[in-house]
Design an enzyme around this catalytic site. Structure first.
Site, PDB file in Angstrom:
ATOM      1  N   LYS A  55     -40.326 -23.103  -3.371  1.00 23.59           N
ATOM      2  CA  LYS A  55     -40.360 -21.709  -2.802  1.00 23.59           C
ATOM      3  C   LYS A  55     -40.317 -21.870  -1.237  1.00 23.59           C
ATOM      4  CE  LYS A  55     -40.520 -18.470  -6.158  1.00 23.59           C
ATOM      5  NZ  LYS A  55     -40.905 -19.202  -7.139  1.00 23.59           N
ATOM      6  N   GLY A 210     -40.027 -14.147 -22.875  1.00 24.28           N
ATOM      7  CA  GLY A 210     -39.014 -13.188 -21.798  1.00 24.28           C
ATOM      8  C   GLY A 210     -37.658 -13.618 -21.410  1.00 24.28           C
ATOM      9  N   ASP A 212     -34.905 -12.249 -20.691  1.00 21.79           N
ATOM     10  CA  ASP A 212     -34.148 -11.150 -20.385  1.00 21.79           C
ATOM     11  C   ASP A 212     -32.834 -11.656 -19.637  1.00 21.79           C
ATOM     12  OD1 ASP A 212     -36.364 -11.880 -18.289  1.00 21.79           O
ATOM     13  OD2 ASP A 212     -34.866 -11.272 -16.962  1.00 21.79           O
ATOM     14  N   SER A 307     -40.028 -27.616 -10.829  1.00 25.28           N
ATOM     15  CA  SER A 307     -40.004 -26.599  -9.907  1.00 25.28           C
ATOM     16  C   SER A 307     -41.289 -26.455  -9.046  1.00 25.28           C
ATOM     17  CB  SER A 307     -39.418 -25.239 -10.175  1.00 25.28           C
ATOM     18  OG  SER A 307     -40.361 -24.796 -11.521  1.00 25.28           O
TER      19      SER A 307
HETATM   20  C1  PLP Z   1     -40.615 -18.935  -8.582  1.00 21.24           C
HETATM   21  C2  PLP Z   1     -40.864 -20.052  -9.659  1.00 21.24           C
HETATM   22  C3  PLP Z   1     -39.737 -20.487 -10.488  1.00 21.24           C
HETATM   23  C4  PLP Z   1     -38.722 -19.335 -10.674  1.00 21.24           C
HETATM   24  O1  PLP Z   1     -37.652 -19.323  -9.587  1.00 21.24           O
HETATM   25  P1  PLP Z   1     -36.832 -17.981  -9.544  1.00 21.24           P
HETATM   26  O2  PLP Z   1     -36.030 -18.276  -8.489  1.00 21.24           O
HETATM   27  O3  PLP Z   1     -37.675 -16.562  -9.554  1.00 21.24           O
HETATM   28  O4  PLP Z   1     -36.063 -17.948 -10.872  1.00 21.24           O
HETATM   29  C5  PLP Z   1     -39.928 -21.327 -11.503  1.00 21.24           C
HETATM   30  N1  PLP Z   1     -40.863 -22.207 -11.124  1.00 21.24           N
HETATM   31  C6  PLP Z   1     -41.827 -22.188 -10.296  1.00 21.24           C
HETATM   32  C7  PLP Z   1     -42.800 -23.257 -10.084  1.00 21.24           C
HETATM   33  C8  PLP Z   1     -41.858 -21.041  -9.286  1.00 21.24           C
HETATM   34  O5  PLP Z   1     -42.483 -20.923  -8.455  1.00 21.24           O
END
Ligand code: PLP
Length: 322
Positions: A55, A210, A212, A307
């Site tokens: 992020k 979820g 969606d 992520s």
């Molecule tokens: C925010 C986040 C996501 C999802 O990202 P989006 O851009 O909202 O689809 C996935 N994994 C982690 C660890 C995140 O912090």
């Protein structure tokens, strides 16, 4: 037709802005994971990114493009955690004041980390209040500029740099798989591929509880759901972003799902075999590579974005220890 929110050039520009700011996280491989999936898997370890998730890429790319007036006023966002930390750190690095609106029941570690970067944290009830409305009200009252977690072109472009980097590290891929919440990461990465690896398809994975995003792509319009109950707490968004959705549609991106049980198995695999702490949401791509949701991937070169890794140790132990 209105143009898409971002292009490849926006992702490339974001990568230049982020140079020296974000870690170039490793691209990891595992013979065992390859044997289990039949594919050649390349894991992009964004769980080792600064703040513990990808992020920071989008947050920094957005605040770095504030006007002098916006910088002087400050930034506000809502987040179940990782985006809040990312905004807090990015704001600190750029000398901008940050306010983060967070659910009352967000992980204590995430709250503390956000405050640790100097941001002010305000609580809200994620099952009763609409975060977008809470955000708008605070932004207006205090003269702050909102940077939402996913539905913003600069955020989307920043997140796409994870894919650019991975392609630089491992070369052409057949498939790139990312988790999906609101789709900022997925739309950014899919856009990155259009310039960096045009033959590579993008697939998103969201929690089964979820789905969606999957429904939205099937119906051709954004489907809104109630906040899903899943252990994938960073993917509990209720709908894809309105900037995000047309990008996914135009680029022919698919979305598949993984269950909480499959996420737990994937977390165990990551910890036991790859020595990695990956939070539940961060395992969505891994779970899909192992549960067959990606289809026949035998022999393919598949990138998987891990992520994030922000999970309380006690929660991690209870999830993988059972
Ligand atoms: C925010 C986040 C996501 C999802 O990202 P989006 O851009 O909202 O689809 C996935 N994994 C982690 C660890 C995140 O912090």
């Amino acid at each position: 037709m209105t143009p898409l929110a971002i292009t490849y050039d926006d992702v490339a520009a974001a990568q230049r802005r982020l140079a020296g700011i974000v870690h170039r996280t490793p691209a990891l491989t595992s013979r065992t994971a390859d044997a289990m999936s039949g594919a050649r898997l390349y894991f992009k370890a964004e769980n080792q990114q600064r703040i513990g998730a990808f992020k920071l890429r989008g947050a920094y790319n957005a605040i770095a493009q504030f006007t002098p007036q916006q910088r002087a006023g400050g930034v506000v966002t809502f987040s179940s955690g990782n985006h809040g930390q990312a905004i807090a750190l990015a704001a600190q690095l750029l000398g901008v004041k940050a306010v983060v609106v967070m659910p009352h029941d967000a992980a204590a570690m995430k709250r503390a980390a956000t405050q640790g970067y100097g941001a002010e944290v305000l609580g809200y009830d994620r099952y009763a209040q609409d975060p977008e409305q809470v955000l708008q009200r605070i932004a207006e009252e205090r003269g702050l500029t909102p940077v939402p977690p996913f539905d913003h072109p600069h955020v989307m472009a920043g997140q796409g740099t994870a894919a650019l980097e991975l392609i630089e590290q491992v070369g052409e891929l057949d498939l790139l798989v990312t988790p999906v919440g609101g789709g900022g990461l997925l739309s950014g990465c899919a856009t990155a591929l259009t310039g960096a690896a045009p033959r590579c398809a993008a697939i998103g994975v969201e929690p089964e509880a979820g789905n969606d995003g999957q429904q939205s792509l099937q119906r051709g319009e954004i489907v809104r759901i109630e906040t899903p109950k899943t252990i994938a707490d960073a993917a509990q968004s209720r709908n894809l972003g309105r900037h995000v959705f047309p990008v996914l549609q135009a680029l022919g991106v698919r979305i598949v799902t993984a269950s909480d049980e499959q996420l737990i198995e994937a977390m165990k695999f990551m910890a036991a075999r790859m020595k990695l702490i990956v939070e539940p949401t961060g395992c969505l791509g891994v779970a899909a590579a192992f549960n067959g949701a990606l289809g026949d991937i035998r022999g393919l070169r598949v990138g998987i974005v891990l992520s994030g890794g922000n999970v309380d140790l006690a929660r991690f132990a209870s999830l993988v220890g059972g």
